[in-house]
Design an enzyme around this catalytic site. Sequence first.
Site, PDB file in Angstrom:
ATOM      1  CG  ASP A   1      75.072  51.562  26.048  1.00  0.00           C
ATOM      2  OD1 ASP A   1      75.697  51.852  26.872  1.00  0.00           O
ATOM      3  OD2 ASP A   1      74.153  50.732  26.551  1.00  0.00           O
TER       4      ASP A   1
ATOM      5  CB  THR B   1      72.185  68.378  42.054  1.00  0.00           C
ATOM      6  OG1 THR B   1      73.383  68.390  42.479  1.00  0.00           O
ATOM      7  CG2 THR B   1      72.093  69.629  41.063  1.00  0.00           C
TER       8      THR B   1
ATOM      9  CG  PHE C   1      67.945  53.641  30.840  1.00  0.00           C
ATOM     10  CD1 PHE C   1      66.833  53.087  30.770  1.00  0.00           C
ATOM     11  CD2 PHE C   1      68.401  53.894  32.195  1.00  0.00           C
ATOM     12  CE1 PHE C   1      66.406  52.306  31.615  1.00  0.00           C
ATOM     13  CE2 PHE C   1      68.149  53.326  33.198  1.00  0.00           C
ATOM     14  CZ  PHE C   1      67.074  52.330  32.924  1.00  0.00           C
TER      15      PHE C   1
ATOM     16  CE1 TYR D   1      74.679  56.757  40.248  1.00  0.00           C
ATOM     17  CE2 TYR D   1      74.732  57.112  42.593  1.00  0.00           C
ATOM     18  CZ  TYR D   1      74.614  57.613  41.068  1.00  0.00           C
ATOM     19  OH  TYR D   1      75.027  58.922  40.944  1.00  0.00           O
TER      20      TYR D   1
ATOM     21  N   GLY E   1      70.602  64.206  29.912  1.00  0.00           N
ATOM     22  CA  GLY E   1      69.915  63.858  31.191  1.00  0.00           C
ATOM     23  C   GLY E   1      69.802  65.331  31.940  1.00  0.00           C
TER      24      GLY E   1
ATOM     25  CE  LYS F   1      77.470  45.352  30.107  1.00  0.00           C
ATOM     26  NZ  LYS F   1      76.614  44.576  29.161  1.00  0.00           N
ATOM     27  CB  THR F   2      76.598  52.764  32.664  1.00  0.00           C
ATOM     28  OG1 THR F   2      75.436  52.194  31.854  1.00  0.00           O
ATOM     29  CG2 THR F   2      76.557  54.179  32.229  1.00  0.00           C
TER      30      THR F   2
ATOM     31  CE  LYS G   1      77.989  57.831  39.044  1.00  0.00           C
ATOM     32  NZ  LYS G   1      78.257  58.946  37.719  1.00  0.00           N
TER      33      LYS G   1
END
Length: 312
Positions: A57, A174, A35, A144, A11, A90-91, A148
């Site tokens: 994943d 950022t 992704f 999100y 990323g 889920k990530t 987190k």
Amino acid sequence: MKRILVSGGAGFIGSHLCTRLVSEGHEVICLDNFFTGSKQNIAHLMDNRLFEVVRHDITYPYSVEVDEIYNLACPASPIHYQHDAIQTIKTSVMGAINLLGLANRLNAKILQASTSEIYGDPIVHPQPESYWGNVNPIGVRSCYDEGKRCAETLFMDYHRQNEVRIKIIRIFNTYGPRMQPNDGRVVSNFVIQALQDKDITIYGTGDQTRSFQYIDDLVDGMIRMMDTEDEFIGPVNIGNPTEFSIRELAEKIIKKTGSKSKIVFEPLPHDDPKQRQPDITLARQKLGWEPTTQLDEGIDRMIAYFKETLNL
């Protein structure tokens, strides 16, 4: 030399971290499902004997022998993380469980790349790490934000219950090279629109504020945090405390590009925070860190990057 796993390593942020770690002589395994990551971001590392890339994943377990783990895997722009909200959370949650389990088995040190989004739409300004946040748990951004926040909970519980060696940082806005041109983030959006003489879209009045940090400063803060003694776990804000309104940013970019763009206004998205500014007192004290790249310098680099990569 350490053997280091970077999830989300292809990323925007992860690729810069991988580059820095390899340059310091460490062996790096880049884990990414691509992704939002890109092979182009890590193409310059592919022939380096210290670098390895694995398509995976992290919602599924992964096993490897490493000394340190940086967990960066998760879509970070609203366009991408709202595209598949269930996969996003889920990530954050399953990914944290899987990597914390790996760190526990290996006695490896693990860093969680958390976010300023855990503060939500803050009513405390600037935001210190002691502030618990003002987050809508059922809104469109909550996949999100709450993902987190839950990941931070998991990190703390694995530390308290299993003595896993954890580090938590909270990353503020950022920007820098390798940002995707279509990810909807404000600096890249404005620069591309200005270079194309298109209208620059501001959501709301433009009076909402953000603090923008350049990617090199963030990577430096991440590595400094990982290198602290085990007793210090964070969380620590990593961001630039200099605050700008969105309108100021747009006007600055128009001026720097010599653009003919006009500023147009659209309704503010749901749950978009009105202000965001880190209190970095703890980072200064514990890491000896503060950002060194000024916004003007960073924007100049972004303009040059998109001119070259997009032929603008």
